[in-house]
Design an enzyme around this catalytic site. Structure first.
Site, short mmCIF file in Angstrom:
data_model
loop_
_atom_site.label_atom_id
_atom_site.label_comp_id
_atom_site.label_asym_id
_atom_site.label_seq_id
_atom_site.Cartn_x
_atom_site.Cartn_y
_atom_site.Cartn_z
N ASP A 62 0.96 -1.04 -0.04
CA ASP A 62 -0.04 0.00 -0.16
C ASP A 62 0.78 1.21 -0.13
OD1 ASP A 62 -1.67 1.99 0.39
OD2 ASP A 62 -2.80 1.09 1.85
N TYR A 157 -6.52 15.96 -8.00
CA TYR A 157 -5.62 15.12 -8.96
C TYR A 157 -4.71 15.76 -9.54
CZ TYR A 157 -4.82 11.54 -12.48
OH TYR A 157 -4.13 10.45 -13.24
N1 LIG Z 1 -5.87 5.84 -17.60
C1 LIG Z 1 -5.76 7.04 -17.59
O1 LIG Z 1 -6.50 7.55 -18.59
C2 LIG Z 1 -4.67 7.66 -17.01
C3 LIG Z 1 -4.30 8.99 -17.52
C4 LIG Z 1 -3.24 9.88 -16.92
C5 LIG Z 1 -2.61 9.07 -15.95
N2 LIG Z 1 -2.78 7.97 -15.32
C6 LIG Z 1 -2.25 7.52 -14.33
O2 LIG Z 1 -1.68 6.41 -14.55
C7 LIG Z 1 -1.74 5.52 -13.57
C8 LIG Z 1 -2.43 4.18 -13.90
O3 LIG Z 1 -3.70 4.45 -14.20
P1 LIG Z 1 -4.34 3.06 -14.78
O4 LIG Z 1 -5.52 3.76 -15.67
O5 LIG Z 1 -3.69 2.04 -15.14
O6 LIG Z 1 -5.36 2.76 -13.38
P2 LIG Z 1 -5.74 1.56 -12.80
O7 LIG Z 1 -6.84 1.73 -11.99
O8 LIG Z 1 -6.00 0.34 -13.92
O9 LIG Z 1 -4.41 1.01 -11.80
C9 LIG Z 1 -4.10 1.66 -10.84
C10 LIG Z 1 -3.51 0.52 -9.97
O10 LIG Z 1 -2.91 1.14 -8.72
C11 LIG Z 1 -3.25 0.35 -7.58
N3 LIG Z 1 -3.47 1.16 -6.45
C12 LIG Z 1 -4.38 2.00 -6.11
N4 LIG Z 1 -4.14 2.59 -4.90
C13 LIG Z 1 -2.92 1.80 -4.45
C14 LIG Z 1 -2.38 1.79 -3.20
N5 LIG Z 1 -2.52 2.78 -2.15
N6 LIG Z 1 -1.11 1.14 -3.16
C15 LIG Z 1 -0.59 0.31 -3.98
N7 LIG Z 1 -1.44 0.38 -5.55
C16 LIG Z 1 -2.46 1.01 -5.41
C17 LIG Z 1 -4.68 -0.14 -8.18
O11 LIG Z 1 -4.86 -1.23 -7.45
C18 LIG Z 1 -4.37 -0.54 -9.43
O12 LIG Z 1 -4.12 -1.93 -9.73
C19 LIG Z 1 -2.14 6.21 -12.13
O13 LIG Z 1 -1.30 6.75 -11.61
C20 LIG Z 1 -3.08 7.15 -13.19
O14 LIG Z 1 -3.47 8.29 -12.54
C21 LIG Z 1 -4.04 7.21 -16.03
#
Ligand SMILES: NC(=O)c1ccc[n+]([C@@H]2O[C@H](COP(=O)([O-])OP(=O)(O)OC[C@H]3O[C@@H](n4cnc5c(N)ncnc54)[C@H](O)[C@@H]3O)[C@@H](O)[C@H]2O)c1
Length: 249
Positions: A62, A157
């Site tokens: 976490d 965010y």
């Molecule tokens: N998908 C998008 O459109 C997008 C765009 C810009 C930035 N991002 C960033 O990319 C990253 C991944 O996004 P994604 O779309 O793959 O999201 P996702 O929800 O598929 O993956 C996020 C992962 O982080 C894990 N997580 C959450 N809280 C946690 C914690 N406290 N400790 C450890 N793990 C934790 C979740 O369990 C999940 O597996 C994020 O940082 C997000 O802000 C995503």
């Protein structure tokens, strides 16, 4: 096999971008610590890597807890005696709880900052001593195009991700002389398959949906020797979304 004999730690590695990144780094030859708060999914991703012939271990972590982060890093070092790459992916915008600043909830704001910013700071802090002593290391943190351009409903965010970029630049200045490279990538919208996106041209200038590989390809470059002179940068990978207002053309 550009990352042969390297050990990589990916947080959020059970998620969409994180699992794609973990698989890519493993395919490039790295041993990958698949770290996520969702331990079951992390194990599934690690099993997938291993059944494809790669090397991986799953670590339930976490990133809101410095103690959990320290235990994650200790476990990787205990098992592999080195740590070459950290990719901070854990995070998210909690889209379903998005709110204007005026109507926002204190607990949600704190959670967003905790996971997206504090998580990155504490993960970097946990590995940096080892990387400096090793005289090599690559850190890439996933920020967001929202950090550059803002987005109504996502002020907390945006602030957290802008903090990740500022933190990374500063850390890069501190550790460059130890041959540790710190950079960010900032995706635009990367929707999961099946997520309805009503206005694709409104989210980029390419008129198509981004895949998670658009992000993992860039990360794979930055952590490889090919990215060896890139320090303190933030690479936006958003199909031009952050270029500004879209007109129909
Ligand atoms: N998908 C998008 O459109 C997008 C765009 C810009 C930035 N991002 C960033 O990319 C990253 C991944 O996004 P994604 O779309 O793959 O999201 P996702 O929800 O598929 O993956 C996020 C992962 O982080 C894990 N997580 C959450 N809280 C946690 C914690 N406290 N400790 C450890 N793990 C934790 C979740 O369990 C999940 O597996 C994020 O940082 C997000 O802000 C995503």
């Amino acid at each position: 096999m550009k990352l042969q004999s390297k050990v990589a730690l990916v947080t959020g590695a059970a998620g969409y971008i994180g699992s794609t990144t973990a698989l890519r780094l493993a395919r490039d030859g790295a041993t990958v610590a698949v770290c996520d708060v969702n331990g079951d999914l992390a194990r599934t991703v690690a099993d997938g890597i291993m059944s494809a012939g790669g090397k991986a271990l799953a670590v339930e972590t976490d990133v809101r807890s410095p103690a959990s982060i320290e235990a994650m890093v200790a476990r990787v070092l205990e098992q592999h005696s080195r740590l070459d790459i950290l990719v901070n992916v854990a995070g998210g915008s909690a889209r379903e709880r998005a709110s204007t600043v005026h109507g926002s909830d204190e607990q949600v704001i704190r959670e967003i900052i905790d996971v997206n910013l504090m998580g990155v700071i504490f993960c970097c802090r946990a590995v940096i001593g080892h990387m400096c002593a090793q005289r090599s290391g690559k850190i890439v943190s996933v920020a967001s195009a929202v950090a550059i351009q803002g987005q109504p409903g996502f002020a907390d965010y945006a602030a957290a991700k802008a903090g990740v970029i500022a933190f990374s630049k500063t850390l890069a200045m501190e550790v460059g002389r130890h041959n540790v490279h710190v950079n960010c990538v900032s995706p635009g919208l990367v929707p999961r398959p099946g997520t309805p996106v009503e206005d694709i041209p409104g989210t980029n200038y390419l008129g198509r949906i981004a895949s998670p590989e658009t992000v993992s390809n860039l990360i794979a470059f930055l952590v490889s020797e090919e990215g060896d002179f890139v320090v303190g940068q933030n690479y936006v990978v958003d199909g031009g979304w952050s270029l500004g207002l879209k007109g129909r053309h």
